[in-house]
Write a protein that holds these residues in place. Structure first.
Motif, PDB file in Angstrom:
ATOM      1  N   LEU A  60     -50.372   3.072  23.058  1.00 25.89           N
ATOM      2  CA  LEU A  60     -51.552   3.514  22.309  1.00 25.89           C
ATOM      3  C   LEU A  60     -51.549   3.049  20.856  1.00 25.89           C
ATOM      4  N   SER A  61     -50.395   2.661  20.355  1.00 30.04           N
ATOM      5  CA  SER A  61     -50.315   2.167  18.975  1.00 30.04           C
ATOM      6  C   SER A  61     -50.670   0.694  18.850  1.00 30.04           C
ATOM      7  N   LEU A  62     -50.656  -0.033  19.951  1.00 32.13           N
ATOM      8  CA  LEU A  62     -50.816  -1.490  19.896  1.00 32.13           C
ATOM      9  C   LEU A  62     -52.097  -1.959  19.202  1.00 32.13           C
ATOM     10  N   PRO A  63     -53.269  -1.401  19.508  1.00 33.94           N
ATOM     11  CA  PRO A  63     -54.467  -1.883  18.805  1.00 33.94           C
ATOM     12  C   PRO A  63     -54.392  -1.698  17.291  1.00 33.94           C
ATOM     13  N   ALA A  64     -53.881  -0.567  16.845  1.00 37.33           N
ATOM     14  CA  ALA A  64     -53.765  -0.338  15.393  1.00 37.33           C
ATOM     15  C   ALA A  64     -52.790  -1.329  14.770  1.00 37.33           C
ATOM     16  N   ILE A  65     -51.685  -1.569  15.433  1.00 42.25           N
ATOM     17  CA  ILE A  65     -50.691  -2.486  14.898  1.00 42.25           C
ATOM     18  C   ILE A  65     -51.230  -3.914  14.884  1.00 42.25           C
ATOM     19  N   GLY A  66     -51.959  -4.285  15.921  1.00 43.25           N
ATOM     20  CA  GLY A  66     -52.565  -5.615  15.932  1.00 43.25           C
ATOM     21  C   GLY A  66     -53.505  -5.821  14.761  1.00 43.25           C
ATOM     22  N   VAL A  67     -54.355  -4.846  14.501  1.00 46.71           N
ATOM     23  CA  VAL A  67     -55.284  -4.944  13.365  1.00 46.71           C
ATOM     24  C   VAL A  67     -54.507  -4.949  12.044  1.00 46.71           C
ATOM     25  N   VAL A  81     -48.993  -9.046  19.631  1.00 46.60           N
ATOM     26  CA  VAL A  81     -49.381  -7.681  19.996  1.00 46.60           C
ATOM     27  C   VAL A  81     -50.604  -7.716  20.913  1.00 46.60           C
ATOM     28  N   ASN A  82     -51.547  -8.602  20.645  1.00 47.45           N
ATOM     29  CA  ASN A  82     -52.733  -8.707  21.496  1.00 47.45           C
ATOM     30  C   ASN A  82     -52.357  -9.091  22.929  1.00 47.45           C
ATOM     31  N   GLY A  83     -51.343  -9.910  23.077  1.00 46.55           N
ATOM     32  CA  GLY A  83     -50.867 -10.243  24.415  1.00 46.55           C
ATOM     33  C   GLY A  83     -50.387  -9.013  25.160  1.00 46.55           C
ATOM     34  N   ALA A  84     -49.683  -8.143  24.446  1.00 50.48           N
ATOM     35  CA  ALA A  84     -49.232  -6.892  25.066  1.00 50.48           C
ATOM     36  C   ALA A  84     -50.417  -5.997  25.406  1.00 50.48           C
ATOM     37  N   ILE A  85     -51.399  -5.937  24.527  1.00 48.51           N
ATOM     38  CA  ILE A  85     -52.588  -5.113  24.762  1.00 48.51           C
ATOM     39  C   ILE A  85     -53.264  -5.495  26.076  1.00 48.51           C
ATOM     40  N   SER A  94     -61.430   0.407  27.355  1.00 47.33           N
ATOM     41  CA  SER A  94     -61.863   1.568  26.581  1.00 47.33           C
ATOM     42  C   SER A  94     -62.871   1.171  25.512  1.00 47.33           C
ATOM     43  N   ARG A  95     -64.032   1.816  25.531  1.00 48.23           N
ATOM     44  CA  ARG A  95     -65.018   1.572  24.469  1.00 48.23           C
ATOM     45  C   ARG A  95     -64.502   2.083  23.129  1.00 48.23           C
ATOM     46  N   TRP A  96     -63.722   3.165  23.166  1.00 45.49           N
ATOM     47  CA  TRP A  96     -63.198   3.726  21.924  1.00 45.49           C
ATOM     48  C   TRP A  96     -62.258   2.730  21.248  1.00 45.49           C
ATOM     49  N   TYR A  97     -61.296   2.196  21.984  1.00 42.50           N
ATOM     50  CA  TYR A  97     -60.374   1.225  21.387  1.00 42.50           C
ATOM     51  C   TYR A  97     -61.103  -0.043  20.960  1.00 42.50           C
ATOM     52  N   ALA A  98     -62.118  -0.435  21.719  1.00 41.38           N
ATOM     53  CA  ALA A  98     -62.908  -1.596  21.313  1.00 41.38           C
ATOM     54  C   ALA A  98     -63.581  -1.334  19.971  1.00 41.38           C
ATOM     55  N   ALA A  99     -64.162  -0.157  19.834  1.00 40.31           N
ATOM     56  CA  ALA A  99     -64.891   0.169  18.608  1.00 40.31           C
ATOM     57  C   ALA A  99     -63.983   0.322  17.399  1.00 40.31           C
ATOM     58  N   VAL A 100     -62.819   0.938  17.587  1.00 40.67           N
ATOM     59  CA  VAL A 100     -61.971   1.219  16.424  1.00 40.67           C
ATOM     60  C   VAL A 100     -60.984   0.105  16.099  1.00 40.67           C
ATOM     61  N   ALA A 101     -60.730  -0.801  17.051  1.00 39.92           N
ATOM     62  CA  ALA A 101     -59.705  -1.808  16.752  1.00 39.92           C
ATOM     63  C   ALA A 101     -59.883  -3.143  17.466  1.00 39.92           C
ATOM     64  N   LEU A 102     -60.134  -3.136  18.746  1.00 41.89           N
ATOM     65  CA  LEU A 102     -60.045  -4.381  19.512  1.00 41.89           C
ATOM     66  C   LEU A 102     -61.107  -5.412  19.145  1.00 41.89           C
ATOM     67  N   ASP A 103     -62.336  -4.974  18.871  1.00 41.29           N
ATOM     68  CA  ASP A 103     -63.368  -5.923  18.447  1.00 41.29           C
ATOM     69  C   ASP A 103     -62.988  -6.552  17.107  1.00 41.29           C
ATOM     70  N   ARG A 104     -62.491  -5.743  16.209  1.00 43.37           N
ATOM     71  CA  ARG A 104     -62.056  -6.245  14.895  1.00 43.37           C
ATOM     72  C   ARG A 104     -60.859  -7.189  15.045  1.00 43.37           C
ATOM     73  N   LEU A 105     -59.931  -6.840  15.912  1.00 41.95           N
ATOM     74  CA  LEU A 105     -58.764  -7.688  16.138  1.00 41.95           C
ATOM     75  C   LEU A 105     -59.191  -9.056  16.659  1.00 41.95           C
ATOM     76  N   ALA A 106     -60.105  -9.090  17.612  1.00 40.14           N
ATOM     77  CA  ALA A 106     -60.588 -10.363  18.147  1.00 40.14           C
ATOM     78  C   ALA A 106     -61.194 -11.217  17.041  1.00 40.14           C
ATOM     79  N   GLU A 107     -61.958 -10.594  16.168  1.00 41.18           N
ATOM     80  CA  GLU A 107     -62.575 -11.315  15.052  1.00 41.18           C
ATOM     81  C   GLU A 107     -61.519 -11.840  14.079  1.00 41.18           C
TER      82      GLU A 107
END
Length: 144
Positions: A60-67, A81-85, A94-107
């Protein structure tokens, strides 16, 4: 932070519950661009993960750490980290993880050359959660 304090005040010394509280607190700190506090929360949470030997909160920490890594211009670490995600549908679907971290990480990862990103992601996907926890702590505790 109040979540962690309330857990501690209740006398909850359960490492699993406290690790979750620390990881949860990292997301709002990151959203407010308080990277130092987010890093501190993640380190504390992952240390407790190691104590509990239950690595659910590493996941559950991976998206935050990636960002966090990507905003610190540590793009290869963020791609790792994104590979692990990508191994965890509870994150990727998860829409929540996408909204709070994953979309930003991809960018944030977009400037990284494709071959470097693919290599780092492949390596990140190969680690099990105990090894990933060790790797993350070493990277988070190392000077940026």
């Amino acid at each position: 932070w109040q979540t962690v304090q309330s857990q501690q005040q209740m006398g909850n010394e359960n490492a699993l519950a406290l690790s979750g509280a620390f990881v949860d607190c990292a997301y709002p700190a990151l959203a407010m661009n308080n990277h130092g506090e987010a890093c501190q929360m993640l380190v504390e949470g992952l240390r407790l993960v190691q104590l509990s030997e239950t690595h659910y909160h590493t996941c559950l920490s991976l998206p935050a750490i990636g960002v966090l890594f990507a905003t610190e211009d540590r793009l290869e670490d963020a791609a790792f980290v994104n590979g692990a995600i990508q191994r965890f549908p509870c994150l990727t679907r998860s829409r929540w993880y996408a909204a709070v971290a994953l979309d930003r990480l991809a960018e944030l990862l977009s400037p990284l050359p494709a071959h470097l990103r693919a290599g780092a992601e492949k390596q990140g996907a190969s680690l099990d959660l105990p090894k990933m926890t060790e790797w993350l702590l070493a990277k988070l505790e190392a000077p940026a």
